[in-house]
Design a protein around this motif. Structure first.
Motif, PDB file in Angstrom:
ATOM      1  N   ARG A 103       0.808  -1.212   0.000  1.00 42.27           N
ATOM      2  CA  ARG A 103       0.000   0.000   0.000  1.00 42.27           C
ATOM      3  C   ARG A 103       0.847   1.271   0.000  1.00 42.27           C
ATOM      4  N   TRP A 104       2.002   1.224   0.648  1.00 41.50           N
ATOM      5  CA  TRP A 104       2.821   2.441   0.710  1.00 41.50           C
ATOM      6  C   TRP A 104       3.347   2.817  -0.670  1.00 41.50           C
ATOM      7  N   THR A 105       3.565   1.806  -1.516  1.00 42.45           N
ATOM      8  CA  THR A 105       4.062   2.122  -2.857  1.00 42.45           C
ATOM      9  C   THR A 105       2.976   2.789  -3.698  1.00 42.45           C
ATOM     10  N   VAL A 106       1.727   2.370  -3.503  1.00 44.35           N
ATOM     11  CA  VAL A 106       0.620   2.990  -4.233  1.00 44.35           C
ATOM     12  C   VAL A 106       0.403   4.414  -3.726  1.00 44.35           C
ATOM     13  N   ALA A 107       0.517   4.600  -2.406  1.00 44.39           N
ATOM     14  CA  ALA A 107       0.389   5.943  -1.840  1.00 44.39           C
ATOM     15  C   ALA A 107       1.488   6.861  -2.372  1.00 44.39           C
ATOM     16  N   LEU A 108       2.694   6.313  -2.543  1.00 42.01           N
ATOM     17  CA  LEU A 108       3.798   7.090  -3.100  1.00 42.01           C
ATOM     18  C   LEU A 108       3.487   7.509  -4.532  1.00 42.01           C
ATOM     19  N   ARG A 109       2.977   6.593  -5.338  1.00 41.20           N
ATOM     20  CA  ARG A 109       2.602   6.925  -6.712  1.00 41.20           C
ATOM     21  C   ARG A 109       1.494   7.973  -6.742  1.00 41.20           C
ATOM     22  N   ALA A 110       0.536   7.847  -5.841  1.00 37.34           N
ATOM     23  CA  ALA A 110      -0.568   8.811  -5.799  1.00 37.34           C
ATOM     24  C   ALA A 110      -0.055  10.206  -5.472  1.00 37.34           C
ATOM     25  N   GLY A 111       0.826  10.289  -4.468  1.00 28.12           N
ATOM     26  CA  GLY A 111       1.400  11.581  -4.111  1.00 28.12           C
ATOM     27  C   GLY A 111       2.241  12.154  -5.233  1.00 28.12           C
ATOM     28  N   ALA A 112       3.059  11.307  -5.859  1.00 30.25           N
ATOM     29  CA  ALA A 112       3.898  11.768  -6.966  1.00 30.25           C
ATOM     30  C   ALA A 112       3.051  12.284  -8.115  1.00 30.25           C
ATOM     31  N   THR A 113       1.941  11.596  -8.391  1.00 32.92           N
ATOM     32  CA  THR A 113       1.038  12.036  -9.461  1.00 32.92           C
ATOM     33  C   THR A 113       0.446  13.398  -9.136  1.00 32.92           C
ATOM     34  N   THR A 114       0.049  13.591  -7.889  1.00 29.19           N
ATOM     35  CA  THR A 114      -0.525  14.879  -7.467  1.00 29.19           C
ATOM     36  C   THR A 114       0.485  15.998  -7.633  1.00 29.19           C
ATOM     37  N   VAL A 120      10.719  18.337 -20.435  1.00 28.19           N
ATOM     38  CA  VAL A 120      10.604  17.034 -19.759  1.00 28.19           C
ATOM     39  C   VAL A 120       9.970  17.219 -18.384  1.00 28.19           C
ATOM     40  N   PHE A 121      10.471  18.192 -17.622  1.00 24.70           N
ATOM     41  CA  PHE A 121       9.977  18.428 -16.261  1.00 24.70           C
ATOM     42  C   PHE A 121       8.506  18.833 -16.224  1.00 24.70           C
ATOM     43  N   HIS A 122       8.125  19.706 -17.149  1.00 30.07           N
ATOM     44  CA  HIS A 122       6.827  20.378 -17.044  1.00 30.07           C
ATOM     45  C   HIS A 122       5.761  19.877 -18.008  1.00 30.07           C
ATOM     46  N   ARG A 123       6.149  19.101 -19.000  1.00 25.39           N
ATOM     47  CA  ARG A 123       5.157  18.661 -19.987  1.00 25.39           C
ATOM     48  C   ARG A 123       5.163  17.144 -20.169  1.00 25.39           C
ATOM     49  N   VAL A 124       6.307  16.588 -20.542  1.00 25.32           N
ATOM     50  CA  VAL A 124       6.362  15.159 -20.864  1.00 25.32           C
ATOM     51  C   VAL A 124       6.061  14.294 -19.645  1.00 25.32           C
ATOM     52  N   ILE A 125       6.794  14.514 -18.567  1.00 28.15           N
ATOM     53  CA  ILE A 125       6.634  13.672 -17.384  1.00 28.15           C
ATOM     54  C   ILE A 125       5.271  13.874 -16.709  1.00 28.15           C
ATOM     55  N   PRO A 126       4.802  15.114 -16.517  1.00 30.89           N
ATOM     56  CA  PRO A 126       3.447  15.251 -15.946  1.00 30.89           C
ATOM     57  C   PRO A 126       2.393  14.508 -16.752  1.00 30.89           C
ATOM     58  N   LEU A 127       2.451  14.615 -18.085  1.00 29.17           N
ATOM     59  CA  LEU A 127       1.466  13.936 -18.924  1.00 29.17           C
ATOM     60  C   LEU A 127       1.574  12.424 -18.773  1.00 29.17           C
ATOM     61  N   TYR A 128       2.813  11.903 -18.820  1.00 30.57           N
ATOM     62  CA  TYR A 128       2.972  10.456 -18.706  1.00 30.57           C
ATOM     63  C   TYR A 128       2.498   9.941 -17.345  1.00 30.57           C
ATOM     64  N   VAL A 129       2.914  10.608 -16.274  1.00 30.51           N
ATOM     65  CA  VAL A 129       2.596  10.115 -14.931  1.00 30.51           C
ATOM     66  C   VAL A 129       1.088  10.124 -14.681  1.00 30.51           C
ATOM     67  N   VAL A 130       0.409  11.159 -15.137  1.00 28.53           N
ATOM     68  CA  VAL A 130      -1.051  11.207 -14.972  1.00 28.53           C
ATOM     69  C   VAL A 130      -1.705  10.072 -15.754  1.00 28.53           C
ATOM     70  N   GLY A 148      -5.524  16.347  -5.886  1.00 25.26           N
ATOM     71  CA  GLY A 148      -5.489  15.158  -5.036  1.00 25.26           C
ATOM     72  C   GLY A 148      -6.807  14.411  -5.051  1.00 25.26           C
ATOM     73  N   ALA A 149      -7.913  15.148  -5.027  1.00 29.78           N
ATOM     74  CA  ALA A 149      -9.233  14.509  -5.073  1.00 29.78           C
ATOM     75  C   ALA A 149      -9.434  13.770  -6.396  1.00 29.78           C
ATOM     76  N   LEU A 150      -8.961  14.362  -7.494  1.00 27.48           N
ATOM     77  CA  LEU A 150      -9.074  13.696  -8.792  1.00 27.48           C
ATOM     78  C   LEU A 150      -8.202  12.437  -8.843  1.00 27.48           C
ATOM     79  N   VAL A 151      -7.025  12.507  -8.208  1.00 27.16           N
ATOM     80  CA  VAL A 151      -6.149  11.335  -8.155  1.00 27.16           C
ATOM     81  C   VAL A 151      -6.817  10.210  -7.369  1.00 27.16           C
ATOM     82  N   VAL A 152      -7.423  10.546  -6.238  1.00 25.83           N
ATOM     83  CA  VAL A 152      -8.119   9.541  -5.434  1.00 25.83           C
ATOM     84  C   VAL A 152      -9.303   8.970  -6.212  1.00 25.83           C
ATOM     85  N   ALA A 153     -10.048   9.834  -6.882  1.00 22.54           N
ATOM     86  CA  ALA A 153     -11.189   9.371  -7.672  1.00 22.54           C
ATOM     87  C   ALA A 153     -10.731   8.439  -8.793  1.00 22.54           C
ATOM     88  N   ALA A 154      -9.609   8.786  -9.429  1.00 23.34           N
ATOM     89  CA  ALA A 154      -9.098   7.958 -10.527  1.00 23.34           C
ATOM     90  C   ALA A 154      -8.647   6.587 -10.053  1.00 23.34           C
TER      91      ALA A 154
END
Length: 212
Positions: A69-80, A110-120, A189-195
């Protein structure tokens, strides 16, 4: 499917690492370079969190058991946090003239466009995660708020983004920006939780037999 997801995550992590190292190397040419300033940017910190989350996610998706569960929480936070980075840059900062001649344009992309899009997309599409509790939204707020407090405490010594420049905007305007950032983190964060309740592509789902 598991191998494909792992490869995509490792490739994205490598892209982050290359961009951070390249930008860091270029920033070292700046006579005013300071280690604490370079790694004090939310952009750099959020991308490093993503780097860790992607590597952890690549490892856990290859396991035959559900990810801890901690790894999923880490991914959720990173996505947010990386979604916040992408939104703030593209909606607020991208139209402003750059004042840093040592910024690498491709690394910034990479920082502001590519990675945010991929991670989401990774979070929404790949369902190797459990349903995140709604209280997670409040937990997501901790890191950005601590970051803002540290930046404001440093004062004029370190102003990473123009909307945090108290000397120019005044305390009231900066306070409004801080409220806006807090609201943005909450909404993202709410959208990440909903997703996390979506089940689009499950890496654990067996591939259909050939010819069906």
């Amino acid at each position: 499917m598991r191998a494909t997801v792992a490869v995509l995550r490792v490739a994205a992590a490598v892209a982050v690492l290359v961009a951070v190292v390249s930008q860091w190397e270029n920033s070292l040419r700046d006579p005013g370079y300071r280690f604490v300033d370079f790694f004090g940017y939310f952009t750099i910190q959020s991308n490093l969190i993503v780097l860790l989350a992607l590597l952890v996610g690549a490892f856990t998706v290859l396991r035959r058991t559900p990810p801890p569960r901690w790894t999923v929480a880490l991914r959720a936070g990173a996505t947010t946090y990386i979604a916040l980075t992408g939104l703030v840059f593209n909606l607020v900062l991208a139209g402003m003239p750059s004042t840093d001649p040592y910024t690498l344009g491709w690394a910034s992309d990479v920082f502001h466009r590519v990675i945010p899009l991929y991670v989401v997309l990774d979070w929404v599409v790949f369902a190797d995660r459990d349903r995140q509790p709604w209280r997670r939204v409040w937990q997501f707020l901790a890191f950005p708020l601590v970051w803002v407090v540290v930046v404001l405490a440093r004062g004029a010594d370190f102003v990473p983004y123009p909307f945090l420049d108290v000397a120019t905007l005044g305390g009231g305007a900066v306070a409004l920006w801080c409220v806006g950032i807090t609201v943005a983190v909450g909404v993202i964060g709410a959208l990440v939780v909903a997703a996390s309740r979506l089940r689009l592509l499950d890496p654990d789902r067996p591939a259909p037999p050939h010819g069906t």
